[in-house]
Every structure is written in structure tokens, then in C-alpha cells.
Design an enzyme around this catalytic site. Structure first.
Site, PDB file in Angstrom:
ATOM      1  N   SER A   1      44.029  20.706  28.680  1.00 27.02           N
ATOM      2  CA  SER A   1      43.869  19.261  28.622  1.00 27.02           C
ATOM      3  C   SER A   1      42.379  18.992  28.599  1.00 27.02           C
ATOM      4  O   SER A   1      41.612  19.678  29.271  1.00 27.02           O
ATOM      5  CB  SER A   1      44.503  18.579  29.828  1.00 27.02           C
TER       6      SER A   1
ATOM      7  N   GLU B   1      52.672  22.110  43.669  1.00 27.00           N
ATOM      8  CA  GLU B   1      53.885  21.661  42.978  1.00 27.00           C
ATOM      9  C   GLU B   1      55.101  22.353  43.552  1.00 27.00           C
ATOM     10  O   GLU B   1      55.151  23.569  43.655  1.00 27.00           O
ATOM     11  CB  GLU B   1      53.762  21.936  41.469  1.00 27.00           C
TER      12      GLU B   1
ATOM     13  N   GLU C   1      51.180  23.866  25.840  1.00 29.33           N
ATOM     14  CA  GLU C   1      49.869  23.290  26.107  1.00 29.33           C
ATOM     15  C   GLU C   1      49.040  24.282  26.911  1.00 29.33           C
ATOM     16  O   GLU C   1      49.472  24.755  27.959  1.00 29.33           O
ATOM     17  CB  GLU C   1      50.054  21.984  26.908  1.00 29.33           C
TER      18      GLU C   1
ATOM     19  N   ARG D   1      55.830  28.339  33.666  1.00 29.25           N
ATOM     20  CA  ARG D   1      54.485  28.063  33.169  1.00 29.25           C
ATOM     21  C   ARG D   1      53.518  27.587  34.243  1.00 29.25           C
ATOM     22  O   ARG D   1      52.363  27.320  33.944  1.00 29.25           O
ATOM     23  CB  ARG D   1      54.528  27.051  32.019  1.00 29.25           C
ATOM     24  N   HIS D   2      53.970  27.422  35.469  1.00 28.67           N
ATOM     25  CA  HIS D   2      53.105  26.906  36.530  1.00 28.67           C
ATOM     26  C   HIS D   2      52.880  27.925  37.638  1.00 28.67           C
ATOM     27  O   HIS D   2      53.778  28.671  37.991  1.00 28.67           O
ATOM     28  CB  HIS D   2      53.709  25.637  37.141  1.00 28.67           C
TER      29      HIS D   2
ATOM     30  N   ARG E   1      47.858  31.236  31.904  1.00 24.06           N
ATOM     31  CA  ARG E   1      48.771  30.736  30.880  1.00 24.06           C
ATOM     32  C   ARG E   1      48.346  31.214  29.493  1.00 24.06           C
ATOM     33  O   ARG E   1      49.175  31.612  28.677  1.00 24.06           O
ATOM     34  CB  ARG E   1      48.856  29.206  30.928  1.00 24.06           C
TER      35      ARG E   1
ATOM     36  N   ARG F   1      47.548  23.719  43.019  1.00 20.52           N
ATOM     37  CA  ARG F   1      48.524  22.658  42.768  1.00 20.52           C
ATOM     38  C   ARG F   1      49.728  22.894  43.670  1.00 20.52           C
ATOM     39  O   ARG F   1      50.413  23.908  43.528  1.00 20.52           O
ATOM     40  CB  ARG F   1      48.998  22.699  41.296  1.00 20.52           C
TER      41      ARG F   1
END
Lengths: 439, 439
Positions: free
Chosen positions: A365, A212, A362, A218-219, A413, A210
Site C-alpha cells: 500500500s 489481528e 496486494e 496472508r497475515h 508476503r 498487527r
């Protein structure tokens, strides 16, 4: 393995089985103290540490690889209750450190800049807490394999170099593939769906990417994704059932295999309730607003709402897990299956997508996916995605794909939340973030 | 899993256990024949196929997902000796194909252009032979996990986005990492060495990347690498011993779990001899020249020499495996440990690197690695590599790295050789090659 050594190697964990016997240990010089007439060496191997004592030993620098031959004696103050009295000439340096380590490995709390700790990751990982976290993750992943195989899942290996992103064009790392534009896969999503047509139930353990820009606790820009997909389901409830039993098996495995690591890290292994609570997203938003006066932003749950909802279920049911179900279409990707209205028609607004929260965050997903070709094409168009770029995937839905769904768990995570590690970067050996490409 | 269905699902493999009973099958319409008054449907599920027969059924297009309820009857000509007589109304379409598949899935030999087969991989993988190959690979990889864990190895997950290549600068895919130049990892080599300092014995199952321009039947640009590294060894012999016992465990696992797949593909599972033959490279070159009059090019073994050497050992010892040892420095990467001369000094020319040949092809490179910092720096310089680019790795060798070594197996190449698949691309679900980025 044949060994030219007169004594077999003993691990520090097993010293108590050798009281009064001569043993041969191998490992690293974890800590040392030289009192002149007597030398103390703490040897660390993969199973733990052992205090060793001898005389006339020239101790090398910490972290040197060493071999110690000596006699095991009960000693109340030694770690594990036993120490090794080193033979004369029984201290051997296998490979000497050429300088002192940049961090004091034996210290349990390091008061240095976290970025510095990551710079030195290649050696700080030897710390007892650091390696315990990664060992828990390794066991967690192995339990994931073992449970799913017992349930008839087949492991797959899908491409990480792809021609289009599974979730659209955002947050993709770009790659030059022999002159063509390619991307690193954000997820094996569409490939695992294809493979449901082959093996019905599939899983994959592999890195995903990712791009990002923002740094959060958390990432990660590269993480280990535990992906599951299964066919011939009736609804997303079947998918949640698989995840629930999977988590139960993983936690049982950790209880048996990682008790020492959880104790060292002061963490507890959660119980998975017989039925993890399931609440539709809209009800969850209402609950958080009514009970905690927290106005939830966006169409999803914000981090504070995730925390409060977890708190509610922990307090009222004891469950540290909660499924949030029936996400609105606007908050889910194009391949998510619509929910059914009470009259059996498809909902325009709600989906069969779900999240799983654990200890306030979370960790999954998932959902039921669209399995009909025309419905998928309509959704690709509605999401303003390029049907041609996705043709290699969407074609498969012409050929009788069964109702199916799945989920993904980020290994780091989940590890971080299990162990109380505040930043997910410390649940990965060599994390990649916005500014970090080494070591 | 709770099911709203009155009958539990039966798998086609288990039909013989239900003679005379009503069963419910789910799967894909593998083949169909409509004789007017009677319809034949071959249902394929993950475990096999079943012949089903009924009347007044409108058969959908092949590959539709279907559910069949009926009664099991012994029938000599049916696959497995049983067929299902479909209940009235017992044929249900779960998801209909919208067009006929581009390849005839039930055909065991497909006379189409191999590239076309790869274009249709998203559906051709449903073929019995195609999926059998991938299932064997999945079991092979699982046996790799299981055996190594039983031997005290810890699984690691290392970065695939890196700042420098493990083997030098060639054949690297380049990546833009937030404005910095990065590469896709060719191998976890140096990371797994670092992790020997943490867990002593480690392994990784993950994709690796080679930007090789040339297309061959044995190379992939992205493949699944099975990597092993272990510390506290005496020499590379210890590493070969681990690999030998690992292969024995893998083959035993395949014998128990994949007999049907090997039979379907007409392949045999090799026996791993008690001791796999080991021959130094220079002797191997001489042997091939003397016995087969083949002049070996280069400093290594060329493909024909690999084939002939394998043939020699198969004929003279029955072993389908042979280790080729003591590779010259010029044919190995910079981190390879020098061999010892008879007088204990280090060889200038030979290393402790080895290859493993299986059925005429190299399936492993491995060896003992340099574990001393100064020796490593000298080697990096001698290979004209950039010490600064490798600093994040080489620093760890300041801190007492024990003698260690390891090896890597390409999962697809081993699968292909086991199953007699001529081109390694067919041992991967979605291969990437010079011209192929989809599906």
C-alpha cells in the site's frame, strides 16, 4: 581467520573445483546409510550437500555436526557430480545429536500437520526448502538496501514502542511502559514522514505489529516491513516509479544470487515490465465485473477481485504486477492526500493512494501523503481520531513539509508470492500468530 | 523518474560543478535575511546548504520547503565557495511553515534544556549536527551489512515478541498477547544461535528492549542491536577475529563516506590495529589497580575501570579498542561456554565470554556459547532459570549444534562514542527512556 587446521575448509558447492584433491568439509549429517562394510554420509553445509563414502565409520545420529576429510572424485550419481572418499580416520563428530530429529530433514515434502512443523521450526528450518526460502528473503532485503542507497535514500530506525497507532486504535498490541499505556507500532508511517523533513528520502527495514484476531494465509501478527518515503515529489506517480525500479533491481539481484533456490523451489523470478500497468480502482472494479462477472464487495478490491485483475493483466500484457490507483477516501488512512480533480481542486472522494498487486495479491500500500498542517488536522478530525494523541507527529507539518509519499512492502508476503509458498507463516523463521508465541 | 521541470534538480553539494550555469535547487529555508532591497536565503538540502541571493522576494518562515532557480556564481564568503543568484520569479514556496520552528535550526549549539530538545526532536533532527549523527549511524549499519555478507553471513529476522527472556526475567517489558503473557525481546540471542544450525553464520539488525528503570547516559530502553553469530569455531578467538575485521571494514567505510560528518562534529574515525589488544578480565582488574590505584568493584569492570583500561591501551599501544576476555561465570549469562583449563578440563569459574571496550566504554558483549544439550540444561538449572520456558530454544541443542559464538553491538552507543556525543539518546532519532514515550 587463522585456523589451526592443516587443510582449509572447502564448501560443498566448490567440490567440482577440487577433483582429485584432498578437502576438509564441515557441516551437518544430513542423511546416512550404513551398509556394513561401507558407510554413506550426506554432509550438508550452508552452500549445499555432498555425498561422502568411507568404511569402518560409526555414523552418529542425523543432524550431528561433523567434519570430513577425504578425496574428491567425480561420480555421476552424486549430487553435483562429485563425491568425497573419506580418509581413514577422516570422519570426525564435532557435536553429536542426542536424539533423532522430530522431522526427517532430508525429505522434501513433509506429510505432517502444518502446526507441528511450526512447533519444530527450530530444527525443521534446516531443511533445504525451508532455508532456501529464508535465504531468498535475506537477499531480497539486501537488494532493497542496496538499490535505495544508490538512489540517495538514508536508512532510519524509528520507535516500535509508541503512544498511539498510525492507523487509529484498532489492532494494536498493548504494552505497559513504566506504568503508562503504550502500543507496538503497526507501521513507521508517521515517523518516516517526519524523517523526510530530515533526509528527504528514507527507508526502514524493521518489524511491525498487527494484533489481528483472524488467522489467514496472508497475515502475520509480526512481520518485517520494508518501508520507503520520499519528498519533493510531484504526485504519487513519482512514488510508483521508485517502487517499480526498486522491484526491477530486486528481481535482477535475485536472478544473479538466488537461481539455485528458485530452481529448488520450482519458482520463477518475475520480469518487471518497463512500465507496470496502472489502473484506477473504480475502473479496476468495473473491469473485473464486466470481464469476469465478479461483483466486487466493499469499497476496495476483495481477494477474488485482486486475483482476477492480476489474471487480466498477466494474460493481456504479460505483467505479473499491476498498480491500482486513486483509492476512495473511505478505503485509505487519514494521512492520504486527496486526488486532484480535472479543474485542479481537491477531490472529496478520491485519493492519491495506490496498491500494488503481484500474482493475485496486494503486496504494497502506498500513496502521496498530506503535507499541509491544516489539511492534516481536518483529516484527523474527519476520521474521528484524537489530535492530541497525534500531536507529536502532526506538529512537524507546521514546518514546511514538502510534498511526499511512500509505500511499504511486507517482506514475508512478497517472499511467499515469489516462491509459491501458500501460507505466509512459512516465509518467516519464527512466525507469530493468534495462537503461536513459541518457538 | 520523469520530471515535468525544465531543469533537472541540482544538489547543493554539486554547485561547484555548475559555475556560471542556471540550476534548480529544492530544500528547506534554513536561514533568511531581508535587507529590504535584497534578500538572502540559505537553502538546506540533504547534501548541504547553499547561500542564495535575490530581490523582490517575500521570504516565508524558516523551514518552509522551497525551490530556487538561479545562476551559480563563485563567491568566496559563501559556504562551499559558490552562491546562487536567484532568477526574477525564481523563488517558489512549495510548502510554507505555519509558524517559526521552536528551535533555531541553523544554530550549531542550542542552549536549551536537553529534554526540551528531545520534545522537539521531530524538527530539531533537521539541524546539521543532529542529522549528521544519524547519517553516520546509517552508513555504519550499511557497512555492517555489506562486510558480513561478503564473509558469508545471512541476515535473519527473529521475533521481538517472545515467551521468555534470553537473559532471565529481569528488565523485560510485558505484553498482553491475545490473553497470554509475553515479553519484548531483550536480544535475539537464542534465536540467532538456532539459526547457526541453519545458515552457519548469521546476523540481525533489529530493535531490542530493556525495561531498565535507571536513566544513564549510556542506556536506552529501545535500541538498535547489531547481532552476529557464527558456527564451526575453534574458540572465542575466532569470534573476536570476525569482530575486529568487521570494525576495520566499518571504519574504512566511514572514512570514505562520512568524512564531512566527522569534520562537522569535530570527531575522528579510529584506526583499528592489526590486532586489537586482548587481556583477561582478572589481569585487567589487576592492571587498573596497580597502575591507577583504582579498586574495581563487583566481578566485572566498573565504568571508571573501563575508562582507565582504555586509557592504558591508548597510551601504551595507540589502540582505542581493547578486548577484555575470560569473564568469570558470575558475570555472564547462562549460555556462556566455560573456558578450558590448561589441562583441557572445563573451568568452574571462567568463561569464554568477552567484552570490547572502545574509548573507555563497553560497546560489545560476546563469547563462545554452550553448544551441548546436557551442558546447557545444567547451566539453566544452575542459574535458577525455568527449563520449560526455554524448551523451545534449548531443544535445538539436541541436534548437533556446532561450536559457535557471537557478539552484539549497540548501534547508538557505538555511534555516540565515535562522534563524541555524551548521551546515547542523541544517537537515536526518537529515543525511549524511563519518562519518554513521545514523540
Amino acid at each position: 581467520m587463522t585456523s589451526p587446521h592443516s587443510l582449509p575448509r572447502t564448501f560443498t558447492r566448490d567440490l567440482h573445483q577440487h577433483d582429485g584433491e584432498r578437502v576438509r568439509l564441515q557441516g551437518f549429517l544430513h542423511a546416512r546409510r550404513d551398509l556394513g562394510g561401507v558407510q554413506f554420509a550426506v554432509l550438508r553445509d550452508v552452500t549445499g550437500i555432498a555425498q561422502c563414502v568411507g568404511s569402518a565409520i560409526t555414523l552418529p545420529l542425523p543432524e550431528s555436526s561433523i567434519e570430513i576429510t577425504g578425496t574428491v572424485k567425480a561420480h555421476k550419481k552424486a549430487p553435483g557430480g562429485f563425491e568425497v572418499q573419506i580418509d581413514e580416520g577422516g570422519f570426525k563428530v564435532l557435536s553429536a545429536s542426542t536424539e533423532a530429529p522430530p522431522v526427517e530433514i532430508p525429505k522434501m515434502e513433509w506429510n505432517v500437520n502444518p502446526e507441528t512443523m511450526l512447533d519444530y521450526r527450530y530444527v525443521s528450518l534446516r531443511g533445504l526448502r525451508e532455508r532456501a526460502a529464508l535465504r531468498v528473503q535475506s537477499e531480497l532485503v539486501y537488494a532493497f538496501h542496496t538499490y535505495l542507497r544508490a538512489q540517495g535514500f538514508t536508512e532510519i530506525s524509528t520507535p516500535k514502542i509508541v503512544s498511539a497507532g498510525a492507523e487509529g486504535g484498532a489492532n494494536l498490541f498493548k504494552l505497559d511502559y513504566f506504568g503508562e499505556q503504550a502500543y507496538l507500532a503497526q507501521s513507521p508511517q508517521l515517523y518516516k514522514q517526519i524523517m523526510v523533513g530530515v533526509f528527504e528520502r528514507v527507508y526502514e527495514v524493521a518489524p511491525v505489529y498487527r494484533a489481528e484476531e483472524h488467522a489467514t494465509s496472508r497475515h502475520l501478527n509480526e512481520y518485517l516491513s520494508l518501508d520507503v518515503e520520499l519528498g519533493f515529489i510531484d504526485s504519487e506517480e513519482d512514488v510508483m516509479n521508485v517502487e517499480q525500479e526498486l522491484l526491477r533491481a530486486v528481481m535482477e539481484h535475485l536472478k544473479v544470487n538466488c537461481a539455485a533456490e528458485f530452481e529448488l523451489l520450482g519458482a520463477t523470478i518475475p520480469d518487471v515490465p518497463a512500465q507496470i500497468p496502472r489502473i484506477p480502482l473504480l475502473e479496476a472494479r468495473q473491469l473485473v465485473t464486466d470481464k469476469y462477472q465478479h461483483q466486487v464487495g466493499g469499497k476496495d478490491l476483495d481477494p477474488e477481485a485482486e486475483r482476477l485483475l492480476s489474471q487480466h493483466y498477466a494474460e493481456t500484457t504479460g505483467s505479473e504486477f499491476v498498480f491500482v490507483t486513486k483509492y476512495p477516501r473511505a478505503a485509505r488512512p487519514f494521512y492520504t492526500h486527496a486526488d486532484h480533480n480535472a479543474d485542479g481542486t481537491l477531490s472529496d472522494t478520491l485519493t492519491r493512494g495506490f496498491d500494488l498487486l503481484f500474482r493475485g495479491i496486494e503486496i504494497t500500500s502506498g500513496g502521496q501523503r498530506i503535507h499541509e498542517y491544516q489539511m492534516l488536522l481536518a483529516s484527523i478530525t474527519a476520521y474521528n481520531m484524537n489530535p492530541e494523541a497525534l500531536a507529536g507527529y502532526s506538529e512537524v507539518f507546521k514546518f514546511g513539509m514538502p510534498p511526499h509519499g511512500g509505500f511499504a512492502i511486507g517482506a514475508e508476503r512478497l517472499t511467499a508470492k515469489l516462491l509459491g509458498i501458500a501460507n505466509v507463516r512459512y516465509a518467516r523463521a519464527f512466525p507469530r500468530d493468534r495462537h503461536r508465541l513459541t518457538p
